[in-house]
Motif scaffolding. Structure first.
Motif, mmCIF file in Angstrom:
data_model
loop_
_atom_site.group_PDB
_atom_site.id
_atom_site.type_symbol
_atom_site.label_atom_id
_atom_site.label_comp_id
_atom_site.label_asym_id
_atom_site.label_seq_id
_atom_site.Cartn_x
_atom_site.Cartn_y
_atom_site.Cartn_z
ATOM 1 N N CYS A 51 0.705 -1.353 0.137
ATOM 2 C CA CYS A 51 -0.061 0.142 -0.091
ATOM 3 C C CYS A 51 0.982 1.121 -0.012
ATOM 4 C CB CYS A 51 -1.121 0.010 1.378
ATOM 5 S SG CYS A 51 -2.276 -1.161 1.190
ATOM 6 N N ASP A 52 0.686 2.279 -0.746
ATOM 7 C CA ASP A 52 1.064 3.482 -1.132
ATOM 8 C C ASP A 52 0.920 4.386 0.211
ATOM 9 O OD1 ASP A 52 2.405 2.620 -3.238
ATOM 10 O OD2 ASP A 52 0.807 3.512 -4.432
ATOM 11 N N GLY A 53 -0.337 4.461 0.662
ATOM 12 C CA GLY A 53 -0.710 5.139 1.788
ATOM 13 C C GLY A 53 -1.785 4.576 2.632
ATOM 14 N N ILE A 54 -1.859 5.236 3.827
ATOM 15 C CA ILE A 54 -2.661 4.631 4.752
ATOM 16 C C ILE A 54 -3.745 5.651 5.293
ATOM 17 C CG2 ILE A 54 -2.767 3.501 7.214
ATOM 18 C CD1 ILE A 54 -1.448 1.453 5.139
ATOM 19 N N ILE A 55 -5.029 5.245 5.612
ATOM 20 C CA ILE A 55 -5.856 5.926 6.592
ATOM 21 C C ILE A 55 -6.361 5.242 7.682
ATOM 22 C CG2 ILE A 55 -7.846 5.890 5.003
ATOM 23 C CD1 ILE A 55 -8.569 8.579 5.857
ATOM 24 N N THR A 56 -6.292 5.506 9.013
ATOM 25 C CA THR A 56 -6.788 4.889 10.086
ATOM 26 C C THR A 56 -7.807 5.535 10.545
ATOM 27 O OG1 THR A 56 -5.187 5.953 11.538
ATOM 28 C CG2 THR A 56 -4.533 3.867 10.606
ATOM 29 N N LEU A 57 -8.902 4.807 11.068
ATOM 30 C CA LEU A 57 -10.002 5.405 11.664
ATOM 31 C C LEU A 57 -10.471 4.717 12.821
ATOM 32 C CD1 LEU A 57 -11.163 4.505 8.099
ATOM 33 C CD2 LEU A 57 -11.893 6.932 8.944
ATOM 34 N N GLY A 58 -9.958 5.802 14.138
ATOM 35 C CA GLY A 58 -9.990 5.162 15.541
ATOM 36 C C GLY A 58 -11.055 5.979 16.371
ATOM 37 N N TRP A 59 -11.530 5.535 17.339
ATOM 38 C CA TRP A 59 -12.396 5.860 18.301
ATOM 39 C C TRP A 59 -11.747 5.706 19.624
ATOM 40 C CZ3 TRP A 59 -17.413 7.973 17.305
ATOM 41 C CH2 TRP A 59 -18.228 8.478 18.215
ATOM 42 N N VAL A 60 -11.670 6.984 20.351
ATOM 43 C CA VAL A 60 -11.327 6.820 21.782
ATOM 44 C C VAL A 60 -12.314 6.960 22.695
ATOM 45 C CG1 VAL A 60 -9.388 7.657 23.431
ATOM 46 C CG2 VAL A 60 -9.151 7.825 20.712
ATOM 47 N N GLY A 61 -12.332 6.123 23.509
ATOM 48 C CA GLY A 61 -13.399 6.264 24.664
ATOM 49 C C GLY A 61 -13.171 7.375 25.729
ATOM 50 N N ALA A 62 -13.786 7.404 26.535
ATOM 51 C CA ALA A 62 -13.875 8.919 27.364
ATOM 52 C C ALA A 62 -12.969 8.541 28.611
ATOM 53 C CB ALA A 62 -15.452 9.285 27.615
ATOM 54 N N SER A 63 -12.686 7.420 28.910
ATOM 55 C CA SER A 63 -11.762 7.161 30.102
ATOM 56 C C SER A 63 -10.438 7.335 30.180
ATOM 57 C CB SER A 63 -12.313 5.940 30.771
ATOM 58 O OG SER A 63 -11.846 4.885 30.103
ATOM 59 N N GLN A 64 -9.779 7.551 31.359
ATOM 60 C CA GLN A 64 -8.363 7.622 31.259
ATOM 61 C C GLN A 64 -7.611 6.549 30.489
ATOM 62 O OE1 GLN A 64 -7.089 10.629 32.659
ATOM 63 N NE2 GLN A 64 -5.164 10.293 31.520
ATOM 64 N N VAL A 65 -8.152 5.348 30.811
ATOM 65 C CA VAL A 65 -7.336 4.093 30.143
ATOM 66 C C VAL A 65 -7.635 4.195 28.698
ATOM 67 C CG1 VAL A 65 -7.403 2.317 31.802
ATOM 68 C CG2 VAL A 65 -9.527 2.680 30.586
ATOM 69 N N ASP A 66 -8.701 4.687 28.129
ATOM 70 C CA ASP A 66 -8.943 4.947 26.511
ATOM 71 C C ASP A 66 -7.641 5.750 26.241
ATOM 72 O OD1 ASP A 66 -10.961 3.147 26.625
ATOM 73 O OD2 ASP A 66 -12.327 4.818 27.317
ATOM 74 N N LYS A 67 -7.580 7.058 26.759
ATOM 75 C CA LYS A 67 -6.611 7.696 26.277
ATOM 76 C C LYS A 67 -5.145 7.409 26.311
ATOM 77 C CE LYS A 67 -9.612 11.451 28.113
ATOM 78 N NZ LYS A 67 -10.379 11.894 27.065
ATOM 79 N N TYR A 68 -4.987 6.668 27.419
ATOM 80 C CA TYR A 68 -3.320 5.799 27.095
ATOM 81 C C TYR A 68 -3.385 4.974 26.164
ATOM 82 C CZ TYR A 68 -2.828 7.164 32.286
ATOM 83 O OH TYR A 68 -2.878 7.823 33.521
ATOM 84 N N SER A 69 -4.533 4.360 25.754
ATOM 85 C CA SER A 69 -4.360 3.411 24.530
ATOM 86 C C SER A 69 -4.207 4.395 23.205
ATOM 87 C CB SER A 69 -5.726 2.792 24.270
ATOM 88 O OG SER A 69 -6.012 1.650 25.281
ATOM 89 N N TYR A 70 -4.887 5.657 23.274
ATOM 90 C CA TYR A 70 -4.494 6.500 22.068
ATOM 91 C C TYR A 70 -3.395 6.952 21.872
ATOM 92 C CZ TYR A 70 -4.621 11.036 19.903
ATOM 93 O OH TYR A 70 -4.296 12.141 19.154
ATOM 94 N N ILE A 71 -2.347 7.264 23.183
ATOM 95 C CA ILE A 71 -1.284 7.700 22.968
ATOM 96 C C ILE A 71 -0.416 6.564 22.416
ATOM 97 C CG2 ILE A 71 0.708 8.419 24.260
ATOM 98 C CD1 ILE A 71 -1.116 9.685 26.311
ATOM 99 N N ALA A 72 -0.683 5.317 22.904
ATOM 100 C CA ALA A 72 0.248 4.056 22.372
ATOM 101 C C ALA A 72 0.196 4.027 20.787
ATOM 102 C CB ALA A 72 -0.430 2.980 22.976
ATOM 103 N N MET A 73 -1.276 4.329 20.456
ATOM 104 C CA MET A 73 -1.628 3.987 18.985
ATOM 105 C C MET A 73 -0.887 5.181 18.133
ATOM 106 S SD MET A 73 -5.060 5.301 16.937
ATOM 107 C CE MET A 73 -4.400 7.065 17.218
ATOM 108 N N SER A 74 -1.101 6.461 18.835
ATOM 109 C CA SER A 74 -0.550 7.569 18.091
ATOM 110 C C SER A 74 1.052 7.444 17.909
ATOM 111 C CB SER A 74 -0.890 8.908 18.784
ATOM 112 O OG SER A 74 -0.541 10.116 18.236
ATOM 113 N N VAL A 75 1.721 7.207 18.999
ATOM 114 C CA VAL A 75 3.146 7.137 19.072
ATOM 115 C C VAL A 75 3.581 5.986 17.684
ATOM 116 C CG1 VAL A 75 5.162 6.370 20.218
ATOM 117 C CG2 VAL A 75 3.706 7.868 21.286
ATOM 118 N N GLY A 76 2.789 4.826 18.008
ATOM 119 C CA GLY A 76 2.934 3.683 17.103
ATOM 120 C C GLY A 76 2.747 4.027 15.512
ATOM 121 N N LEU A 77 1.684 4.949 15.298
ATOM 122 C CA LEU A 77 1.515 5.402 13.641
ATOM 123 C C LEU A 77 2.522 6.429 13.493
ATOM 124 C CD1 LEU A 77 -2.546 5.750 13.804
ATOM 125 C CD2 LEU A 77 -1.028 4.068 12.487
ATOM 126 N N VAL A 78 3.084 7.223 14.095
ATOM 127 C CA VAL A 78 4.100 8.235 13.924
ATOM 128 C C VAL A 78 5.283 7.318 13.594
ATOM 129 C CG1 VAL A 78 5.136 10.154 14.666
ATOM 130 C CG2 VAL A 78 2.930 10.157 14.868
#
Ligand code: RDL
Ligand code: RDL
Ligand code: RDL
Length: 148
Positions: A51-78
């Motif tokens: 694949c030449d390009g990627i688009i990811t579509l993610g949904w982050v829940g409202a709690s603190q644990v969800d936000k930690y998952s978001y940081i892990a995802m974001s760092v991984g994608l970057v």
């Protein structure tokens, strides 16, 4: 394109429609994974498939644990983007962006569409693709805020 079963809005179908319409010469591959922490690995698999390009579509829940998952995802994608040099557009909606379910759904749909259009431009328009909007306070999901 990669979406999740965790998401409460089918953003994948919104992005898929844009990509199929605006990139008729491309093969659009859709891959659905359970949640956001699965996105970087899934993106890596699609890049390895060519694949030449990627688009990811993610949904982050409202709690603190969800936000930690978001940081892990974001760092991984970057990191994946840095290490592979591929265009990776990350669409994320945070469940606490609105208390109103209808507005939240609207944000998700608009953001998915706007970033799918960004991916099209980044893949086909070269380095100048977004130049006309430089410094214009462009946002995705809600109305743009404009320049100062
Ligand atoms: O690999 C299986 C799961 O660990 C993975 O799918 C996670 O991304 C699931 N997940 C969480 O464990 C969590 O605490 C998600 C969230 N929060 C979240 O807010 N959004 C997700 N997944 O898409
Ligand atoms: O890949 C598409 C987007 O995920 C990416 O362009 C992000 O950098 C967009 N973005 C956010 O998602 C965000 O929550 C930005 C900000 N905040 C920000 O404060 N400044 C940005 N982008 O330039
Ligand atoms: O101040 C309100 C919003 O602008 C702010 O919460 C943004 O960070 C919202 N946002 C995200 O949280 C995100 O993960 C945005 C993006 N991604 C994005 O890609 N584009 C946005 N906002 O305009």
């Amino acid at each position: 394109m990669i979406d999740t079963t965790f998401s409460r809005v089918d953003m994948g179908s919104v992005a898929e429609e844009v990509l199929r319409e605006e990139l008729p010469d491309y093969r659009v591959v859709r891959y659905t994974v359970p949640g956001i922490k699965d996105l970087p690995g899934a993106a890596r698999r699609l890049i390895d498939m060519g694949c030449d390009g990627i688009i990811t579509l993610g949904w982050v829940g409202a709690s603190q644990v969800d936000k930690y998952s978001y940081i892990a995802m974001s760092v991984g994608l970057v990191m994946l983007s840095v290490l592979t040099g591929k265009v990776i557009v990350d669409v994320t909606v945070h469940e606490d962006e609105s208390q109103d379910p209808r507005e939240l759904k609207e944000i998700a749909i608009n953001r998915a569409r706007a970033h799918a259009e960004n991916l099209v431009k980044l893949l086909t328009g070269g380095l100048d693709a977004l130049r006309p909007w430089a410094g214009q306070g462009v946002r995705q999901g809600r109305p743009s805020v404009g320049p100062l």
